[in-house]
Scaffold this motif. Structure first.
Motif, PDB file in Angstrom:
ATOM      1  N   ASP A  30       0.814  -1.216   0.000  1.00  0.00           N
ATOM      2  CA  ASP A  30       0.000   0.000   0.000  1.00  0.00           C
ATOM      3  C   ASP A  30       0.849   1.268   0.000  1.00  0.00           C
ATOM      4  O   ASP A  30       0.518   2.238  -0.685  1.00  0.00           O
ATOM      5  CB  ASP A  30      -0.957  -0.015   1.202  1.00  0.00           C
ATOM      6  N   ARG A  33       1.994   1.927  -3.523  1.00  0.00           N
ATOM      7  CA  ARG A  33       0.883   2.376  -4.375  1.00  0.00           C
ATOM      8  C   ARG A  33       0.544   3.831  -4.098  1.00  0.00           C
ATOM      9  O   ARG A  33       0.145   4.555  -4.996  1.00  0.00           O
ATOM     10  CB  ARG A  33      -0.370   1.528  -4.114  1.00  0.00           C
ATOM     11  N   ARG A  34       0.689   4.254  -2.856  1.00  0.00           N
ATOM     12  CA  ARG A  34       0.264   5.594  -2.449  1.00  0.00           C
ATOM     13  C   ARG A  34       1.391   6.633  -2.454  1.00  0.00           C
ATOM     14  O   ARG A  34       1.135   7.810  -2.249  1.00  0.00           O
ATOM     15  CB  ARG A  34      -0.340   5.533  -1.047  1.00  0.00           C
ATOM     16  N   ARG A  35       2.617   6.203  -2.676  1.00  0.00           N
ATOM     17  CA  ARG A  35       3.755   7.122  -2.633  1.00  0.00           C
ATOM     18  C   ARG A  35       3.597   8.211  -3.694  1.00  0.00           C
ATOM     19  O   ARG A  35       3.302   7.932  -4.844  1.00  0.00           O
ATOM     20  CB  ARG A  35       5.065   6.364  -2.861  1.00  0.00           C
ATOM     21  N   ASP A  36       3.785   9.453  -3.281  1.00  0.00           N
ATOM     22  CA  ASP A  36       3.722  10.586  -4.202  1.00  0.00           C
ATOM     23  C   ASP A  36       4.924  10.495  -5.138  1.00  0.00           C
ATOM     24  O   ASP A  36       6.072  10.621  -4.711  1.00  0.00           O
ATOM     25  CB  ASP A  36       3.724  11.912  -3.428  1.00  0.00           C
ATOM     26  N   SER A  43       0.074   9.714  -7.031  1.00  0.00           N
ATOM     27  CA  SER A  43       0.494   8.321  -6.847  1.00  0.00           C
ATOM     28  C   SER A  43      -0.184   7.408  -7.866  1.00  0.00           C
ATOM     29  O   SER A  43      -1.101   7.818  -8.586  1.00  0.00           O
ATOM     30  CB  SER A  43       0.109   7.855  -5.444  1.00  0.00           C
ATOM     31  N   HIS A  45      -2.053   4.892  -6.922  1.00  0.00           N
ATOM     32  CA  HIS A  45      -3.399   4.746  -6.368  1.00  0.00           C
ATOM     33  C   HIS A  45      -4.267   5.957  -6.734  1.00  0.00           C
ATOM     34  O   HIS A  45      -5.429   5.797  -7.128  1.00  0.00           O
ATOM     35  CB  HIS A  45      -3.322   4.568  -4.852  1.00  0.00           C
ATOM     36  N   GLY A  46      -3.689   7.152  -6.605  1.00  0.00           N
ATOM     37  CA  GLY A  46      -4.432   8.366  -6.938  1.00  0.00           C
ATOM     38  C   GLY A  46      -4.829   8.413  -8.402  1.00  0.00           C
ATOM     39  O   GLY A  46      -5.943   8.841  -8.742  1.00  0.00           O
ATOM     40  N   ASN A  49      -7.658   5.911  -9.006  1.00  0.00           N
ATOM     41  CA  ASN A  49      -8.901   6.478  -8.477  1.00  0.00           C
ATOM     42  C   ASN A  49      -9.465   7.507  -9.446  1.00  0.00           C
ATOM     43  O   ASN A  49     -10.671   7.539  -9.703  1.00  0.00           O
ATOM     44  CB  ASN A  49      -8.653   7.134  -7.113  1.00  0.00           C
ATOM     45  N   GLU A  87     -10.217  10.903  -3.745  1.00  0.00           N
ATOM     46  CA  GLU A  87     -10.078   9.467  -3.543  1.00  0.00           C
ATOM     47  C   GLU A  87     -11.451   8.865  -3.290  1.00  0.00           C
ATOM     48  O   GLU A  87     -12.120   9.212  -2.326  1.00  0.00           O
ATOM     49  CB  GLU A  87      -9.151   9.183  -2.366  1.00  0.00           C
ATOM     50  N   ALA A  90     -10.105   4.153  -0.641  1.00  0.00           N
ATOM     51  CA  ALA A  90      -8.772   4.099  -0.037  1.00  0.00           C
ATOM     52  C   ALA A  90      -8.215   2.686  -0.066  1.00  0.00           C
ATOM     53  O   ALA A  90      -7.006   2.492  -0.191  1.00  0.00           O
ATOM     54  CB  ALA A  90      -8.824   4.615   1.401  1.00  0.00           C
TER      55      ALA A  90
END
Length: 180
Positions: A30, A33-36, A43, A45-46, A49, A87, A90
């Motif tokens: 996670d 996936r979420r690292r800027d 990211s 993930h962003g 989304n 988002e 999450a």
């Protein structure tokens, strides 16, 4: 040109690429996936989304059923969209499940679409302003938008040393079984 067959191929490509990318992204933890990473939606993930949010917004416009394509929280309440970077989910498992559902809806919608509808105008409100385009133009934008942002995800994966493989539309068409 047969627009309907083109859009059906693009809808299948959408599913093919989403399956491929979600499988690879699912192997990341996670935090990764979420690292800027400096992408437009920060990211991986962003970005995923954002693609889902935009797809649902457009499907609501195309079908006239914005409620059906709304995102909902755990209690079933509609989530108000306030930003294109918002988002929706999450949890990656939930995001993946919702992506699959939306992809199935896109395929179903495109498969019932009729050529004559494409010349009609699509009108909608965004930020209080009315926008009107021929439906064919909006649908073309819809598929182009997905491809654009998935390209960003493939770049981010490549920067992590993960090879997303070939992403060309022609490869999908070569891999699909041909009707007899």
């Amino acid at each position: 040109m047969n627009w309907i067959e083109q859009y059906r191929a693009l809808a299948r490509y959408n599913v093919w690429m989403n399956n491929k990318l979600y499988r690879l992204v699912g192997e990341l933890d996670d935090a990764e996936r979420r690292r800027d990473r400096g992408a437009f939606f920060k990211s991986i993930h962003g970005t995923l989304n954002h693609i889902l949010l935009a797809d649902r917004t457009w499907m609501g416009r195309f079908t006239g059923d914005a409620d059906r394509f709304s995102s909902r929280d755990a209690s079933g309440n509609v989530v108000e969209i306030t930003s294109l970077g918002q988002e929706l989910y999450a949890d990656f498992t939930e995001l993946s499940r919702e992506r699959e559902k939306t992809d199935a809806d896109i395929l179903a919608w495109v498969n019932q679409l009729e050529e004559g509808a494409l010349s009609r105008d699509l009108s909608y409100l965004r930020s209080g302003a009315r926008h009107t385009y021929p439906l064919w133009f909006a649908v073309t934008h819809f598929f182009n938008h997905q491809t654009h942002h998935r390209g960003q995800v493939t770049t981010l994966l490549t920067q992590l040393g993960i090879d997303p493989g070939v992403t060309d539309l022609l490869v999908l068409l070569r891999e699909e079984p041909r009707p007899l």
